[in-house]
Each structure stands twice: as C-alpha cells, then as structure tokens.
Design a protein around this motif. Sequence first.
Motif, PDB file in Angstrom:
ATOM      1  N   PHE B  60       0.842  -1.202   0.000  1.00  0.00           N
ATOM      2  CA  PHE B  60       0.000   0.000   0.000  1.00  0.00           C
ATOM      3  C   PHE B  60       0.875   1.249   0.000  1.00  0.00           C
ATOM      4  O   PHE B  60       0.667   2.177  -0.792  1.00  0.00           O
ATOM      5  CB  PHE B  60      -0.903  -0.021   1.236  1.00  0.00           C
ATOM      6  CG  PHE B  60      -1.993   1.005   1.214  1.00  0.00           C
ATOM      7  CD1 PHE B  60      -3.188   0.742   0.574  1.00  0.00           C
ATOM      8  CD2 PHE B  60      -1.834   2.230   1.837  1.00  0.00           C
ATOM      9  CE1 PHE B  60      -4.204   1.674   0.552  1.00  0.00           C
ATOM     10  CE2 PHE B  60      -2.841   3.171   1.825  1.00  0.00           C
ATOM     11  CZ  PHE B  60      -4.036   2.889   1.178  1.00  0.00           C
ATOM     12  N   GLY B  61       1.882   1.257   0.900  1.00  0.00           N
ATOM     13  CA  GLY B  61       2.757   2.431   1.007  1.00  0.00           C
ATOM     14  C   GLY B  61       3.522   2.669  -0.288  1.00  0.00           C
ATOM     15  O   GLY B  61       3.587   3.798  -0.792  1.00  0.00           O
ATOM     16  N   ALA B  62       4.061   1.604  -0.872  1.00  0.00           N
ATOM     17  CA  ALA B  62       4.868   1.765  -2.086  1.00  0.00           C
ATOM     18  C   ALA B  62       3.997   2.213  -3.255  1.00  0.00           C
ATOM     19  O   ALA B  62       4.413   3.036  -4.072  1.00  0.00           O
ATOM     20  CB  ALA B  62       5.577   0.455  -2.417  1.00  0.00           C
ATOM     21  N   SER B  63       2.784   1.697  -3.321  1.00  0.00           N
ATOM     22  CA  SER B  63       1.876   2.118  -4.391  1.00  0.00           C
ATOM     23  C   SER B  63       1.500   3.586  -4.224  1.00  0.00           C
ATOM     24  O   SER B  63       1.429   4.352  -5.188  1.00  0.00           O
ATOM     25  CB  SER B  63       0.625   1.239  -4.368  1.00  0.00           C
ATOM     26  OG  SER B  63      -0.362   1.759  -5.217  1.00  0.00           O
ATOM     27  N   LEU B  64       1.301   3.989  -2.970  1.00  0.00           N
ATOM     28  CA  LEU B  64       0.927   5.379  -2.687  1.00  0.00           C
ATOM     29  C   LEU B  64       2.051   6.333  -3.087  1.00  0.00           C
ATOM     30  O   LEU B  64       1.813   7.358  -3.733  1.00  0.00           O
ATOM     31  CB  LEU B  64       0.612   5.515  -1.186  1.00  0.00           C
ATOM     32  CG  LEU B  64       0.153   6.876  -0.703  1.00  0.00           C
ATOM     33  CD1 LEU B  64      -1.217   7.206  -1.276  1.00  0.00           C
ATOM     34  CD2 LEU B  64       0.078   6.903   0.826  1.00  0.00           C
ATOM     35  N   PHE B  65       3.289   5.980  -2.710  1.00  0.00           N
ATOM     36  CA  PHE B  65       4.381   6.929  -2.936  1.00  0.00           C
ATOM     37  C   PHE B  65       4.889   6.897  -4.369  1.00  0.00           C
ATOM     38  O   PHE B  65       5.323   7.912  -4.895  1.00  0.00           O
ATOM     39  CB  PHE B  65       5.517   6.687  -1.934  1.00  0.00           C
ATOM     40  CG  PHE B  65       5.097   7.037  -0.538  1.00  0.00           C
ATOM     41  CD1 PHE B  65       4.652   8.334  -0.238  1.00  0.00           C
ATOM     42  CD2 PHE B  65       5.092   6.096   0.475  1.00  0.00           C
ATOM     43  CE1 PHE B  65       4.226   8.661   1.037  1.00  0.00           C
ATOM     44  CE2 PHE B  65       4.665   6.420   1.757  1.00  0.00           C
ATOM     45  CZ  PHE B  65       4.225   7.704   2.039  1.00  0.00           C
ATOM     46  N   SER B  66       4.797   5.710  -5.029  1.00  0.00           N
ATOM     47  CA  SER B  66       5.300   5.653  -6.401  1.00  0.00           C
ATOM     48  C   SER B  66       4.192   5.960  -7.403  1.00  0.00           C
ATOM     49  O   SER B  66       4.463   6.313  -8.544  1.00  0.00           O
ATOM     50  CB  SER B  66       5.863   4.264  -6.683  1.00  0.00           C
ATOM     51  OG  SER B  66       4.799   3.326  -6.728  1.00  0.00           O
TER      52      SER B  66
END
Lengths: 372, 310
Positions: B60-66
Amino acid sequence: MIKKIVLLAAALTAGLGLIGCSHQSQQKASPGGKVLKIGFLYVGPKDDFGYNQSHAEGAAEIAQLPNVKIVEQENVPETVDVEKAMEGMIVQDGVSVIFATSFGYWDHVLKVALKYPNVKFFHCGGLYQADKDPPNVYSYFGYIEEGQYLNGIAAGYASKTGKLGFIAAKPIPQVLENINAFTLGARSVNPKATTTVVFTGGWSMPTQEANAANSLIDKGIDVITMHVDSPKVIVQTCEQRGVFVAGYHADQSSLAPKEYLTGAIWNWGAVYKTIVADIQAGKDPSHFIRGGMKDGFVKMAPFGPGVSATAKTKIESVLGKMMKGEFVIFKGPLKDNTGKVVIPAGTSEVQTDPVLEKMNYLVQGVIGSTGM
Amino acid sequence: MNLSTSNSAVGAIFIALLGGAIKTSTPYLFVSLGETLTEKAGRVNLGLEGTLMMGAVTGFGASLFSGNPFVGVLAAGGAGLLMGALHAWLCSFRRVSSIAVGIALMIFGTGLAFYLGKPLIQPQAPHLPAIDLGFWTTNPALKEALQINVLFIAGVVLAPLLAWFLASTRWGLILRLCGENVEAARAKGIQPERVRLLATAAGGFLAGIGGSFLSLYYPGTWTEGLSTGQGLLAVALVIFSRWNPLLCLVTSLLFGALGSLGAALQAAGLSQGFYLFGTVPALMALGLMILTSGKKRGVSGRPAELSVHT
C-alpha cells in the motif's frame, strides 16, 4: 543457546509492544488551576474514517482546553485487555477520568470501577442502572438513529428500485434501532421501499463488508448504508460500482464524491466538553447522558450531488422538528417484519425512552432477521 | 416464493459465490503456494500471517508513494522475502524451534505492520487493475464477478508452474530431497540450510504478494483489521492440499467462495441463523481433515523432515 532465547524474546516483545502501545499523550496547561488527566480507550485505530475517529476527534477538542491532559490508547480489545489498559492509565498516568468508548467495554468498566472508587468512568452506550451499578460509572450515548432516519429519507428519494441495503456488524439493540430508523425514514417517502440487511458478524471485517456490498448491489440494491466501525471499504465500493451510499459515524464524503448522499455523524467534542466543564466546576455529571440532534450530540454530513431539492426540503423539515424535540421516530401502530405488533396504536416511544435501548426486532420492510 | 424468483435467488447466490471465489481466494492462494514451497524443503513457517500484513502495508505504502500499484506488489514481495529470510536465519541456529520462531514472527510482523501503517489509514493508494472477462454478458452481477484481477491470473498460472518445478526440475528435486531426507541431501553435497533459506524467503515473497492483493485490490485499503486470519488459514490449507500446488488452487477457490456465502445468502433474503454461515469455512476445514486422514493413511504427501522439533 541463551543468545537465541534472547533473540526470540526480543522479537516477541517488540511485536507485542508494537501492537499494543500507541500510547500517546497531549497536554495544554495554563498556570494556576489543577490539571485534569483523562484517559481515552478506543477499540480500533483512531483515524478509521469511522467510530473511533469520531471519538478521537472529540478527544482532540478537549485536549485543547486549559488544564486538561489526555492519554489515549488505540486497538484495545473488548476483553480483559481493556481492564489492564484502564488500570495502567490510572496507576501509571494518574488519570482520574476514563472514557471507555466501545460498547463491549461495559462489563469490564463495571469491574474496574469497583476497584477505583475515586476515578470516574464514562462508558459509551451502556445502560446504567442506578440501583445496581457503581456510583462512579456514567453512561453516555447519542440518538444517532435520528440521523439514520434522515439518511433513510435521502435514500428513499434517491433509490430507483426502492431496494435499499444495510450492512451491519451485530444485531445489538443500537444497531437494530439504526436499521429500523433508516427503514422508517425511507418508507415515510416511499412506502414500498425495503431494506435488506447483511450482518458481517464483527465491527471491523473489511473483506466481509466488501462482499456484503457487492452481493447487495448484485441483487439490484441501489442505496446502501451501514453500521460498522469503519465504513471506508463500503463507501469506496459503492463509489466504484456507482450506487448511492449514506454514511455513518464520521464524514466520508471525500471517499465518494459522486455517490455520497449524506451521513449520520457523531459530534462527541460537544458532549466531552460539557462533561469536562461539569467535572472542573466540581459538579457530578448525570449518570445517564443522552442527546440527539437537538442537543448537538449528532449531526448530518453535507448533502452530496445525489440528493434532490425535494429530498433536501423534506429532510430539513424533519430535522427542524427534531431540533424542537417534536419528532417521534418509533410510534404505534408499528409491526415487525414477522407481522407482530411491537408498538400498539396510540403509543409513542419518544427518543429518551430507555425501552428503545432494548430493541430486539426489525420493523416491517426490513428483509433480514435478528439471527435468533 | 414462486419458482422464477427462487431460481433467480439461486442464480444470484451462485454468482456471488463465483465472484467471492475469484475475489477473495488470491491471498489464500499465494500464501498457501508459498508455504508449500517452504514446507517441501522441510521447514514450517507459521509466521505467514505476519508476512501477509507486512506485504499489505508495504504494498500500500509503495503504491501510494510511487503512484504505481505494480511497484507496490514488488515491494510487498520484497518485504515478504525479508520476513522469510529472517525466519530462516533464526531457524538456522541449532536447537531453535521453527514453530516458536514462526509464532514470534507472526506477532512481530503484525505489530510492525500496524506501526508502519499508522500514517496510511487515511490516504488512498492507486489500485491494481482488473481485466474485464465479463464483456460477453449483460448481467451486471455476472459482469462484476468476472472482473478478474491480474494477481489472481498470476496465481492460477503459478500453481501448475510450481507443481512442475517441484516434480520435474533439478532444483525441485534438491528442494524435495531436503524435505524428505536431510542426511541424503548432505551426502549429495547439498547444504540443506541454504536450500531452506531460499525456500523460506521465496515462500515469504509469495505471501507478501498475497498481502498486497488485500490492500491494493480487495477490499483495497489499509486498515488494521484487514486480515481476518487469511494467513493462518492458508497454512492449514497446505495440509488439506497435501502439499500439492494444484490442490492449493482448488482449496483456495473453495474457501474464497465459502467466505462469501454469508453475505450472499443474506443479500438474497435468507438470513435465518446467519451466525452459522460464518462458521462454514471452519466446519469445512474440519470435515476435510476428518475425511482425508485416518489411522492407516496418516497425512499422505507430508515431507518426512517436517517435524515440530526442528
């Protein structure tokens, strides 16, 4: 060998610590005056777009008051864990007031209250009985079913099929009151409207909530509302599949800009401020604190684009009556969905009537059962 | 209820079960395939529930930031790989119980995911896309049920691939040898600890991807109540599936469908006794256990090196 045991123990404690302790405190002190320390316990995360967020927002409001210090703990299960958490707050943080914000904390609050007679325990939703419960326990709750009645009006006008859906956690009286109020509101503007209920069995079951929303939508239901702790997944599913949604607990309009009709939302800040003011003034608050729209305990979220002008006028006129204390949701003749008369003709169960907090039926027009 | 409405109710329940099987089976599938790989090498990793949660929050975090959900899936796999490697590393010490390490890592992974996920509860990350396989039908319910996620397809392809890998490749043979007879493996000059490290890390990678499905597709959000024990149940699924990747696919679909039974029946108006619907997957699990094991047969297919004290 010892090294490995230490490693294991470290991993275990680190893990447990991370789950349990998001123990934070905020303080605003002014010179003079005695600082009142208040503990808040939440059953889930405090930014869940729902129930816990509504309480945490209220707590944040009183944290701004002079001479108030708050201590919060999230994710406290409705088990013996909450007793430990409360005792920890009392013994270690020195709190003298506790707000136990989840319904299932009730029995644990009663137990701990006997042990600490000088601490005031405020429990959200319990039914306080003066003759048997400890004198340092207080119960507070809001008549949010007024908001669900207004949600029902919005839903009754917005629905094309007349088929509405309600996703609920468990069939406890407050949930049944909401389902019934929503249905009565909808049927006041569309007498043929029905509400199909899906119980998920738990307060926070995201996958089950998504399954419930999809199953209801697949059956042609075109407006959904809910009583679960975090309505986020349901609201997002409705937006994605293009059916209207009426919100609950907190304002979720940002999650569904197209489909969000309105929502029944808590205003705990107002409630907490009154209680804190009473305690600071040395007054003993009421043991049975209740209020609705009129008292500022609950309010409605702003209208979304799916609410017609007719619906707005109707909602505002009913809300006006509620604000004057003239509106009765549960009045006879009222039948349950098995055809049995539950409130005889001529009887009105006004909002403050404690009999409503023992509700165990679903009204006519609801498709579902209380599960017994 | 006349015949035509009862037919449509049955149809609706069937479609809901089909949709549930496709939508909610993916985490079961990835976790159970990962655990099959690990257990075939002779090691049990009970910590995959924690790995699942770490995968969910990292994805979730990586999808949000990238801004790219596939970066999220890879990051989730990476987090799972690290969790798996940590398990294998801890177990590589002598006299360490893999069961205890697994339980510790389950609690550790869940707690760390909650901690890292605090700022991620409110934002909304880009979702994984779905492929519309329901283009041929006008039935909106069926159309929705046939929105197939890319990870589901990946899982369906992975199951036979993994079966082929285990049965027919040299590496698969080495891995199975470590699971069946560690002395024979050593005699062949294989280092079982290294093989188990790789198998546990790869199993963690798959479980992490399973977690990213929860946070990036269905239900598609990060919350602390995201997993209702899918990671734990998936470990049990490996046993029902007799360490067979193809059977993992079947049991995952079955449990996905059963999990959506309660909602489907209630939406169709059958609500009496809904508390019982929630117990159907557990009853099913018990029933399968009783049916498939017996005094004489034992638990067939079980790698011989799998024992609770190593």
